[in-house]
Design an enzyme around this catalytic site. Structure first.
Site, PDB file in Angstrom:
ATOM      1  N   GLU A  82     -25.497 -58.919  23.513  1.00 18.81           N
ATOM      2  CA  GLU A  82     -25.382 -58.809  25.013  1.00 18.81           C
ATOM      3  C   GLU A  82     -25.571 -60.042  25.567  1.00 18.81           C
ATOM      4  OE1 GLU A  82     -28.289 -55.865  25.908  1.00 18.81           O
ATOM      5  OE2 GLU A  82     -27.070 -54.320  25.568  1.00 18.81           O
ATOM      6  N   GLY A 128     -25.430 -48.903  26.284  1.00 18.38           N
ATOM      7  CA  GLY A 128     -26.377 -48.068  26.811  1.00 18.38           C
ATOM      8  C   GLY A 128     -25.550 -47.031  27.420  1.00 18.38           C
ATOM      9  N   SER A 129     -26.510 -46.048  28.024  1.00 17.69           N
ATOM     10  CA  SER A 129     -26.076 -44.905  28.471  1.00 17.69           C
ATOM     11  C   SER A 129     -25.284 -45.029  29.973  1.00 17.69           C
ATOM     12  CB  SER A 129     -27.254 -44.052  28.952  1.00 17.69           C
ATOM     13  OG  SER A 129     -28.094 -44.541  29.586  1.00 17.69           O
ATOM     14  N   GLY A 159     -26.127 -52.791  31.750  1.00 13.70           N
ATOM     15  CA  GLY A 159     -27.367 -52.067  32.189  1.00 13.70           C
ATOM     16  C   GLY A 159     -28.337 -53.066  31.901  1.00 13.70           C
ATOM     17  N   ASP A 177     -33.082 -52.616  31.338  1.00 15.08           N
ATOM     18  CA  ASP A 177     -34.148 -51.996  31.231  1.00 15.08           C
ATOM     19  C   ASP A 177     -35.170 -51.913  32.283  1.00 15.08           C
ATOM     20  OD1 ASP A 177     -33.591 -50.615  28.817  1.00 15.08           O
ATOM     21  OD2 ASP A 177     -33.699 -52.566  27.949  1.00 15.08           O
ATOM     22  N   GLY A 197     -32.443 -54.692  25.920  1.00 14.03           N
ATOM     23  CA  GLY A 197     -32.411 -54.460  24.339  1.00 14.03           C
ATOM     24  C   GLY A 197     -33.014 -53.023  24.037  1.00 14.03           C
ATOM     25  N   GLY A 198     -33.218 -52.169  24.971  1.00 15.42           N
ATOM     26  CA  GLY A 198     -33.859 -50.927  24.632  1.00 15.42           C
ATOM     27  C   GLY A 198     -32.892 -50.074  23.791  1.00 15.42           C
ATOM     28  N   GLY A 199     -31.540 -50.567  23.615  1.00 12.18           N
ATOM     29  CA  GLY A 199     -30.412 -50.010  22.787  1.00 12.18           C
ATOM     30  C   GLY A 199     -30.363 -50.996  21.560  1.00 12.18           C
TER      31      GLY A 199
END
Ligand code: 5RP
Length: 225
Positions: free
Chosen positions: A104, A30-31, A83, A85, A96-98
């Site tokens: 993970e 993630g970011s 990270g 969400d 799991g946004g990514g």
């Protein structure tokens, strides 16, 4: 007032204190994690390498000269940094946004300590505000969607350019809205038993041990056990 991007950088740098010199580190996706990988590069020679939860993170780690190991070739890891969400006051998370939730969860399960790095916008009273990602085998997607509908949720296959997103494992992602998850442990166990579900993006059995939360007053450290 710090921007969300600055808060991500702040917590990413703060996570370096949990990295054990000479050992491997588990790295999420993630970011926020991308900023952690950048920070990790500054101490790269002091770690043995990393185990990554996605192809994207592996690629970035290698670009910074950090060796990436396969889960099957290593034992238990001292720490996993990732990270979220959403995270609640007990350290239960939605992830799991990514689209990397399955890997993970695998790397988290293989790690002694889960350090969650997140900005304060991710803190929730009850999980369910963010659409819940669920990795499914394509042939089961509609059946699983109906099971969520029976619970009051609306499941949609995640699309990119009108085509289903494929995970690193070649499966689909359902994003489920309309849920209010008050008992994350039971909910995770229940959904994970539905045929065709690879992983539900509730991280309750693999919850965070520590959260480094980026706030306007700096990094707040929250411990859950
Ligand atoms: C990827 C994840 C990420 O940890 C989650 O989506 C948070 O990402 P970001 O740091 O970009 O907000 O679970 O599958």
């Amino acid at each position: 007032m710090r921007s969300q991007d600055e808060l991500k950088t702040l917590v990413a740098k703060a996570a370096l204190q949990y990295v054990v010199p000479g050992e491997l580190v588990g790295v999420g996706t993630g970011s926020t994690v991308n900023k952690f990988i950048e920070a990790l590069a500054s101490i790269g020679s002091r770690i043995q390498g990393a185990v990554a939860s996605s192809e994207a993170s592996s690629k970035l780690l290698r670009a910074y000269g950090i060796e990436v190991f396969d889960c099957n070739d290593v034992g238990q890891l001292p720490v996993y940094v990732d990270g979220a969400d959403e995270i609640d006051a007990r350290g239960y998370m939605v992830k799991g946004g990514g689209a990397a939730l399955t890997r993970e969860k695998i790397v988290a399960a293989q790690s002694d300590c889960f350090v969650c790095i997140a900005d304060q916008s991710k803190l929730v009273a009850t999980l369910g505000r963010f659409p819940l990602p669920v990795e499914v085998i394509p042939m089961a997607s509609q059946r699983v969607a109906r099971q969520f509908a029976a619970l009051g949720g609306q499941a949609r296959i995640r699309l990119d350019n009108n085509c289903p997103v494929k995970t690193d494992n070649g499966q689909y992602i359902l994003d489920v809205t309309g849920l209010r998850i008050t008992d994350p442990l039971s909910f995770e166990s229940m959904v994970n038993q539905w045929p065709g579900v690879v992983t539900v993006g509730i991280f309750a059995h693999q919850k965070a041990n520590v959260c480094l939360l980026g706030t306007s007053d700096g990094v707040k450290t929250v411990r859950y056990d």
